[in-house]
Design an enzyme around this catalytic site. Structure first.
Site, mmCIF file in Angstrom:
data_model
loop_
_atom_site.group_PDB
_atom_site.id
_atom_site.type_symbol
_atom_site.label_atom_id
_atom_site.label_comp_id
_atom_site.label_asym_id
_atom_site.label_seq_id
_atom_site.Cartn_x
_atom_site.Cartn_y
_atom_site.Cartn_z
ATOM 1 N N GLY A 4 18.250 32.493 40.870
ATOM 2 C CA GLY A 4 19.175 31.661 41.761
ATOM 3 C C GLY A 4 18.782 30.724 42.091
ATOM 4 N N CYS A 17 13.907 33.457 35.836
ATOM 5 C CA CYS A 17 13.984 32.437 36.767
ATOM 6 C C CYS A 17 13.223 32.480 37.863
ATOM 7 C CB CYS A 17 15.252 31.778 36.115
ATOM 8 S SG CYS A 17 15.316 30.123 36.862
ATOM 9 N N TYR A 18 14.329 32.425 38.416
ATOM 10 C CA TYR A 18 14.074 32.121 40.182
ATOM 11 C C TYR A 18 13.018 33.214 40.350
ATOM 12 C CZ TYR A 18 13.885 31.611 45.708
ATOM 13 O OH TYR A 18 13.825 32.147 46.824
ATOM 14 N N HIS A 35 16.968 32.907 30.400
ATOM 15 C CA HIS A 35 18.098 33.860 30.681
ATOM 16 C C HIS A 35 18.450 34.280 29.330
ATOM 17 C CE1 HIS A 35 19.284 32.250 35.068
ATOM 18 N NE2 HIS A 35 18.658 31.075 34.403
ATOM 19 N N GLU A 90 20.016 37.512 29.292
ATOM 20 C CA GLU A 90 21.179 37.647 29.514
ATOM 21 C C GLU A 90 22.654 36.735 29.060
ATOM 22 O OE1 GLU A 90 21.146 34.928 33.751
ATOM 23 O OE2 GLU A 90 19.939 36.378 32.251
ATOM 24 N N SER A 105 49.961 49.914 40.450
ATOM 25 C CA SER A 105 50.176 48.573 39.938
ATOM 26 C C SER A 105 50.998 48.513 38.607
ATOM 27 C CB SER A 105 49.189 47.271 40.275
ATOM 28 O OG SER A 105 48.742 47.684 39.086
ATOM 29 N N GLY A 106 51.416 49.286 37.940
ATOM 30 C CA GLY A 106 52.142 49.048 36.747
ATOM 31 C C GLY A 106 50.298 48.807 35.276
ATOM 32 N N GLY A 107 49.463 47.991 36.244
ATOM 33 C CA GLY A 107 48.001 47.806 35.114
ATOM 34 C C GLY A 107 47.184 48.535 34.565
ATOM 35 N N VAL A 108 46.438 48.488 34.666
ATOM 36 C CA VAL A 108 45.208 49.226 33.439
ATOM 37 C C VAL A 108 44.964 49.990 34.613
ATOM 38 C CG1 VAL A 108 43.478 48.930 31.897
ATOM 39 C CG2 VAL A 108 45.034 47.836 31.338
ATOM 40 N N ASP A 109 43.817 49.416 35.941
ATOM 41 C CA ASP A 109 43.188 50.014 36.219
ATOM 42 C C ASP A 109 43.817 51.144 37.374
ATOM 43 O OD1 ASP A 109 41.443 47.680 35.552
ATOM 44 O OD2 ASP A 109 42.135 46.541 37.005
ATOM 45 N N SER A 110 44.763 50.660 37.495
ATOM 46 C CA SER A 110 45.369 51.867 38.163
ATOM 47 C C SER A 110 45.792 52.648 38.038
ATOM 48 C CB SER A 110 46.890 50.955 39.585
ATOM 49 O OG SER A 110 47.263 50.109 38.602
ATOM 50 N N SER A 111 46.687 52.490 36.430
ATOM 51 C CA SER A 111 47.318 53.046 35.573
ATOM 52 C C SER A 111 46.139 54.221 35.087
ATOM 53 C CB SER A 111 48.249 53.175 34.166
ATOM 54 O OG SER A 111 48.837 51.853 34.709
ATOM 55 N N LYS A 116 35.707 46.207 33.518
ATOM 56 C CA LYS A 116 37.437 46.115 32.734
ATOM 57 C C LYS A 116 37.460 46.790 31.560
ATOM 58 C CE LYS A 116 40.542 44.321 33.952
ATOM 59 N NZ LYS A 116 41.521 45.224 35.103
#
Length: 523
Positions: free
Chosen positions: A67, A94-95, A180, A182, A234-240, A379
């Site tokens: 942080g 770290c923090y 870090h 990650e 929407s036509g996008g990946v997530d909603s499809s 995603k």
């Protein structure tokens, strides 16, 4: 005196690692790295209580994130001291390292020489935390304070030229690291996290597609029962992908609505509806609402105002449409984890980056209960789920398109004329990516219409016209990204086509900003 940890009931949940958020800008990378090990990770506020963690038998370990604050500051984010008595492994990064030693009796001081960037770590004592590692390795530092005296029970496990970089109380299974793990710049970061999660915490890997799919369907059925659900498609990946998942879970109780906001790409509505009709065997309807959205956006230039206006308009539109679908109380959205993180603080110290229209842009009062099965997925996890569900590849690997559409790619006020200009330029860019076999090599590509005009010369005549910016990025999780290093001859070709074919544009620039410091979208 710390309270005794109550007996934690056995629950049929997957093992998980909890990450307490102290404001780290890379906290999502910690969560992702753990999920890559096959273990579920969840981000909670640094204010999470002992009682909340103690009653959850699935928690096998706790990570305190980094942080921007100093533990020496008067308003430094704190934690419940009783958490140390849970008896489960704890890792401070770290923090988080500084906070652990500060609270347990060690000494934290302002560093005479701060460490930012790469440093050389030297391991000085073996431990379960450093199994399988080289004695010396590169790590990534970013700190101004450091621990100068360890808390009682801790020993130094590793150090750099400037600081105690690794320490542990091996009997209590509490470990701390100043760097870090990650980030990819830390050479053995994945090994450190694997040692902590799989060996020290002994968390069992169960976070996989089969589990995600089964849990998603179970929770959807549990949440909505036999009620009807509307989906904003929407036509996008997530909603499809969500459409197929919901249909598998609740069948004909799902009705999908695709909204033509007038903010779509060139010929978008026609191509999207044709694609759905060819591949999806469910109730999908198209709502024409261009005038409505353009009216709501009239006069707005601030990105947040535009997003909120669009989010509100979507909800009001679905409230009007629900009358045609009986007593529908649920609205489903393809909201994913990065949408949530950027739209609101992560229950910790993080700052809002931008309001996604389907999260921070929603009105306070709605006639729906939201259903968001992907709210804790990244995603790439959604894409993998889509492949498992049999969603066509041309949909799964389509570049993301923002819910607010081209409204946030027209910088400044949104008008139909400016949208049309943007649509033509964007179509040239996307078609060229396909032509040069580059589309599948980049993660997201689009153009932006800038709110400035520049002087040019065309046909020996002075012009004073608009500017188009080309944007293309490479990423896995969309939490961070680098700009695509597209061939210069390709960029030159695209720029020439745009200037020659799009009326009112005389200049094209290429965006070479990564995320961070920028975001992928401009607004």
């Amino acid at each position: 005196m710390r309270p005794a940890a109550p007996k934690r009931p056995s629950e049929p949940k997957p093992d998980k690692i909890v990450i307490l958020d102290f404001g780290s800008q890379t906290i999502q990378l910690i969560a992702r790295r753990i999920r890559e090990l096959g273990v579920y990770s969840e981000i909670l506020s640094h204010k999470t209580s002992f009682d909340q963690l103690a009653k959850d038998a699935s928690v096998k370990g706790i990570i305190l994130s980094g942080g921007p604050d100093s533990v020496l500051g008067s308003n430094a984010p704190d934690m419940d001291d009783a958490i140390f008595s849970l008896g489960i492994p704890i890792l401070g990064i770290c923090y988080g390292m500084q906070l652990i030693h500060h609270k347990l009796g060690g000494i934290v001081s302002n560093a005479a020489s701060a460490e930012y960037g790469k440093a050389r770590l030297r391991l000085v004592k073996s431990s379960p935390f450093s199994n399988g590692m080289n004695t010396e390795q590169t790590v990534w530092m970013s700190h101004g304070d450091h621990v100068t005296q360890l808390a009682e029970g801790f020993v130094i496990l590793g150090e750099t030229a400037e600081s105690i970089a690794l320490s542990g109380d091996l009997s209590r299974r509490i470990y701390t690291m100043q760097f870090h793990p990650e980030v990819t710049q830390t050479e053995a970061g994945k090994i450190f996290l694997s040692n902590f999660v799989l060996d020290i915490c002994q968390a069992k890997p169960s976070w996989n597609l089969d589990f995600i799919l089964e849990e998603a369907i179970r929770k959807i059925r549990q949440e909505v029962g036999s009620n009807k659900v509307m989906l904003a498609l929407s036509g996008g990946v997530d909603s499809s992908v969500l459409a197929v998942l919901l249909h598998q879970a609740i069948g004909d109780n799902l009705r999908c609505f695709y909204v033509n906001t007038g903010l779509m790409r060139k010929a978008e509505t026609k191509s999207v509806m044709e694609r759905y009709r060819q591949n999806y065997h469910m109730d999908i309807r198209c709502i024409e609402a261009e005038d409505r959205f353009l009216s709501a956006l009239k006069g707005l230039t601030d990105p947040e105002a535009k997003r909120k206006a669009i989010g509100c308009e979507f909800i009001r539109l679905f409230e009007a449409a629900k009358a045609e679908f009986g007593d529908c109380r649920y609205l489903a959205q393809g909201t994913i984890y990065p949408d949530v993180i950027e739209s609101q603080t992560t229950q910790g110290q993080g700052q809002t980056i931008k309001s996604h229209h389907n999260v921070g842009g929603l009105p306070d009062q709605m006639a729906f209960t939201l259903v968001e099965p992907f709210r804790k997925l990244f995603k790439d996890e959604v894409r993998a789920l889509g492949e498992r569900l049999g969603v066509p590849k041309e949909i799964i690997h389509r570049h993301p398109f923002p819910g607010p559409g081209l409204a946030i790619r027209v910088i400044g006020e949104v008008t139909k004329d400016r949208l049309d200009t943007l649509r033509e330029a964007d179509d040239i860019f996307i078609q060229a990516l396909h032509e040069f076999s580059l589309y599948d090599q980049v993660s997201q590509a689009f153009v932006v219409l800038l709110p400035v005009k520049t002087v040019g010369v065309m046909g020996d005549q002075r012009t004073y016209q608009e500017v188009i910016a080309i944007r293309s990025v490479d990423t896995i999780d969309f939490m961070s990204a680098t700009f695509s290093k597209l061939p210069w001859d390709f960029i030159e070709t695209v720029a020439n086509r745009i200037v020659n074919q799009v009326r009112g544009v005389n200049r094209v620039v290429y965006d070479v900003t990564s995320k961070p410091p920028g975001t992928i979208e401009w607004e």
